[in-house]
Motif scaffolding. Structure first.
Motif, PDB file in Angstrom:
ATOM      1  N   THR A   1      10.222   4.443   3.242  1.00  0.00           N
ATOM      2  CA  THR A   1      11.010   5.337   2.394  1.00  0.00           C
ATOM      3  C   THR A   1      11.227   6.721   2.984  1.00  0.00           C
ATOM      4  O   THR A   1      12.290   7.323   2.772  1.00  0.00           O
ATOM      5  N   ARG A   2      10.265   7.251   3.721  1.00  0.00           N
ATOM      6  CA  ARG A   2      10.342   8.637   4.193  1.00  0.00           C
ATOM      7  C   ARG A   2      11.350   8.767   5.328  1.00  0.00           C
ATOM      8  O   ARG A   2      11.401   7.928   6.231  1.00  0.00           O
TER       9      ARG A   2
ATOM     10  N   ASP B   1       6.985   3.976  -6.794  1.00  0.00           N
ATOM     11  CA  ASP B   1       5.625   3.611  -6.406  1.00  0.00           C
ATOM     12  C   ASP B   1       5.542   2.090  -6.327  1.00  0.00           C
ATOM     13  O   ASP B   1       5.292   1.408  -7.327  1.00  0.00           O
ATOM     14  N   ARG B   2       5.752   1.559  -5.139  1.00  0.00           N
ATOM     15  CA  ARG B   2       5.776   0.102  -4.980  1.00  0.00           C
ATOM     16  C   ARG B   2       4.379  -0.510  -4.980  1.00  0.00           C
ATOM     17  O   ARG B   2       4.261  -1.735  -4.941  1.00  0.00           O
ATOM     18  N   THR B   3       3.335   0.327  -5.048  1.00  0.00           N
ATOM     19  CA  THR B   3       1.982  -0.224  -5.180  1.00  0.00           C
ATOM     20  C   THR B   3       1.775  -0.816  -6.573  1.00  0.00           C
ATOM     21  O   THR B   3       0.806  -1.545  -6.797  1.00  0.00           O
ATOM     22  N   ARG B   4       2.680  -0.510  -7.514  1.00  0.00           N
ATOM     23  CA  ARG B   4       2.529  -0.968  -8.892  1.00  0.00           C
ATOM     24  C   ARG B   4       3.528  -2.054  -9.281  1.00  0.00           C
ATOM     25  O   ARG B   4       3.533  -2.515 -10.417  1.00  0.00           O
TER      26      ARG B   4
ATOM     27  N   SER C   1       0.838  -1.194   0.000  1.00  0.00           N
ATOM     28  CA  SER C   1       0.000   0.000   0.000  1.00  0.00           C
ATOM     29  C   SER C   1       0.873   1.243   0.000  1.00  0.00           C
ATOM     30  O   SER C   1       2.075   1.192   0.288  1.00  0.00           O
ATOM     31  N   ARG C   2       0.259   2.372  -0.318  1.00  0.00           N
ATOM     32  CA  ARG C   2       1.002   3.637  -0.288  1.00  0.00           C
ATOM     33  C   ARG C   2       1.512   3.925   1.124  1.00  0.00           C
ATOM     34  O   ARG C   2       2.620   4.443   1.296  1.00  0.00           O
ATOM     35  N   GLU C   3       0.703   3.598   2.126  1.00  0.00           N
ATOM     36  CA  GLU C   3       1.124   3.831   3.510  1.00  0.00           C
ATOM     37  C   GLU C   3       2.345   2.977   3.855  1.00  0.00           C
ATOM     38  O   GLU C   3       3.272   3.446   4.540  1.00  0.00           O
ATOM     39  N   GLN C   4       2.355   1.735   3.406  1.00  0.00           N
ATOM     40  CA  GLN C   4       3.508   0.859   3.648  1.00  0.00           C
ATOM     41  C   GLN C   4       4.751   1.382   2.928  1.00  0.00           C
ATOM     42  O   GLN C   4       5.860   1.325   3.467  1.00  0.00           O
ATOM     43  N   ASN C   5       4.569   1.908   1.718  1.00  0.00           N
ATOM     44  CA  ASN C   5       5.693   2.461   0.972  1.00  0.00           C
ATOM     45  C   ASN C   5       6.266   3.681   1.684  1.00  0.00           C
ATOM     46  O   ASN C   5       7.487   3.835   1.817  1.00  0.00           O
ATOM     47  N   ASP C   6       5.394   4.563   2.151  1.00  0.00           N
ATOM     48  CA  ASP C   6       5.860   5.734   2.900  1.00  0.00           C
ATOM     49  C   ASP C   6       6.597   5.310   4.173  1.00  0.00           C
ATOM     50  O   ASP C   6       7.588   5.936   4.572  1.00  0.00           O
TER      51      ASP C   6
END
Length: 438
Positions: free
Chosen positions: A11-12, A356-359, A3-8
């Protein structure tokens, strides 16, 4: 996918981000010692979204301070080196490398303002041509006794380069043994005796076969993964036939480094240090087990590709990484020249500022990346609970973290691959002027 939350989450790197809080608890390379040559050894440094000034004082000691002067916020990286410290040009306030205010010269006689002022300072240590800093809380971890840190100075060389992308995708290219057969494929093999200082251009140990031929003709490695006290070890195996096997051993050193073979004689220890969320520097220590490093040749080779003072790549997105369609048809898989740093740079920057790891859709050869991300999440969560994470070690534990073995060679006679690389590592150390002493 994630998910985007997991990616953030992974990475952040800001001070208020979980991954940022974790990375601050480790020593981070912040400059090369070479950057302090010349008349004015003062450098502005940005790490994980924070601004610092790093300098060498009149006594040859290094210091790192917050960059904004505590008086009115002026930029101390423009300061004057004098009177035992760094002086702000705005009103002359003077700070030593520990952040102690030495003078506030415009204040009235008898003023005690200076005694109440303290600029935040950070521990810095020099290791193998690099300056490392600790910007976290509490006691920093001890340095491991890795080859890159224990080798004599003449056997190491340090360099760095700028990447316009998030630190994690820059690191993950080094945890992917399969990409080298494609991204770094050359259609012609060069004279391996002319490969000094060039990765993937020589011959593997115990073989006359150019590594370019191995990667080109045997593109599907079997990848084995092993957990270690420092992170993990990856072994990529390519069956060459007739009882020969290409064995390449690489290492992930938590939290953000890898140690890989440069050649039969040399290894690379490389860190990926966030400038902010969307840019980073790679810092590398090249360590030779045979002859002292030809530092001038290594430096000249790399300065042909990187511009000072920022170590910005000459081939980049603005000039399409030097892409040449004719070269792509006839010479290299990418058409982007002979230096693999350019290939890697295109690969990681083309993923976007933050991938973008959601993709994404990971495959079998991505097992190292999958395992590393799991380690990273576990460490972030442990740090958030106030617990020590992987490689937050004391001096006793650090002294046991040696090597690690990093081998690129060819075994013969159907030798078991673990036996081969362990034997190759032992022989290299026994034959080394410095590595045999331990």
């Amino acid at each position: 996918m994630m998910s985007r939350e997991q990616n953030d989450f992974i990475t952040r790197v800001g001070a208020d981000a979980p991954a940022g809080r974790l990375l601050r608890q480790y020593w981070q390379p912040v400059a090369l010692i070479d950057e302090f040559e010349g008349e004015r050894p003062v450098r502005a440094v940005r790490v994980m979204g924070q601004d610092f000034v790093v300098f060498r004082d009149e006594h040859g000691q290094y210091g790192m301070l917050d960059r904004d002067c505590p008086h009115r916020g002026a930029d101390l990286s423009f300061g004057r080196l004098e009177d035992g410290g760094l002086r702000c040009p705005f009103h002359g306030w003077l700070f030593d490398r520990n952040g102690t205010c030495l003078q506030t010269p415009a204040e009235p006689a008898g003023s005690k303002l200076c005694s109440r002022i303290k600029q935040k300072a950070y521990p810095v240590v020099e290791r193998s041509g690099m300056l490392f800093a600790f910007i976290g809380e509490g006691e920093p971890p001890a340095f491991p006794a890795f080859d890159c840190f224990v080798a004599p100075n003449q056997y190491t060389f340090a360099f760095k380069g700028l990447l316009e992308c998030n630190w994690l995708q820059a690191l993950e290219v080094g945890i992917d043994p399969a990409h080298a057969s494609f991204l770094h494929r050359f259609f012609e093999d060069e004279d391996t005796s002319e490969s000094y200082g060039k990765q993937f251009r020589g011959a593997s140990a115990d073989s006359a076969m150019p590594i370019t031929q191995v990667l080109r003709e045997f593109e599907c490695p079997v990848i084995n993964l092993a957990s270690t006290d420092y992170g993990m070890r990856l072994t990529a195996l390519r069956d060459l036939g007739e009882g020969q096997q290409h064995v390449r051993v690489t290492n992930v050193v938590f939290p953000q480094a890898f140690i890989i073979p440069m050649s039969a004689e040399m290894t690379i220890a490389q860190w990926h240090v966030p400038i902010d969320d969307t840019s980073c520097y790679w810092y590398a220590i090249f360590t030779s087990f045979t002859e002292p490093v030809n530092k001038q040749q290594m430096r000249d080779q790399r300065l042909a590709l990187y511009e000072l003072p920022d170590y910005r790549p000459r081939q980049n997105k603005a000039n399409q990484y030097g892409f040449n369609p004719y070269e792509q048809l006839t010479k290299t898989y990418t058409g982007m020249g002979n230096d693999i740093n350019v290939h890697d740079q295109w690969a990681v920057e083309s993923q976007g500022p933050i991938q973008d790891r959601t993709r994404e859709h990971l495959g079998t050869t991505d097992k190292g990346i999958i395992a590393y991300r799991k380690l990273l999440v576990e460490a972030i969560e442990a740090n958030e609970r106030g617990e020590k994470a992987l490689m937050m070690v004391d001096a006793g534990k650090a002294s046991t973290l040696t090597g690690p073995p990093s081998i690129d060679g060819v075994s013969v006679g159907n030798m078991e691959h673990d036996a081969y690389w362990r034997g190759a590592d032992a022989k290299r150390r026994a034959d080394s002027e410095w590595a045999s002493r331990g």
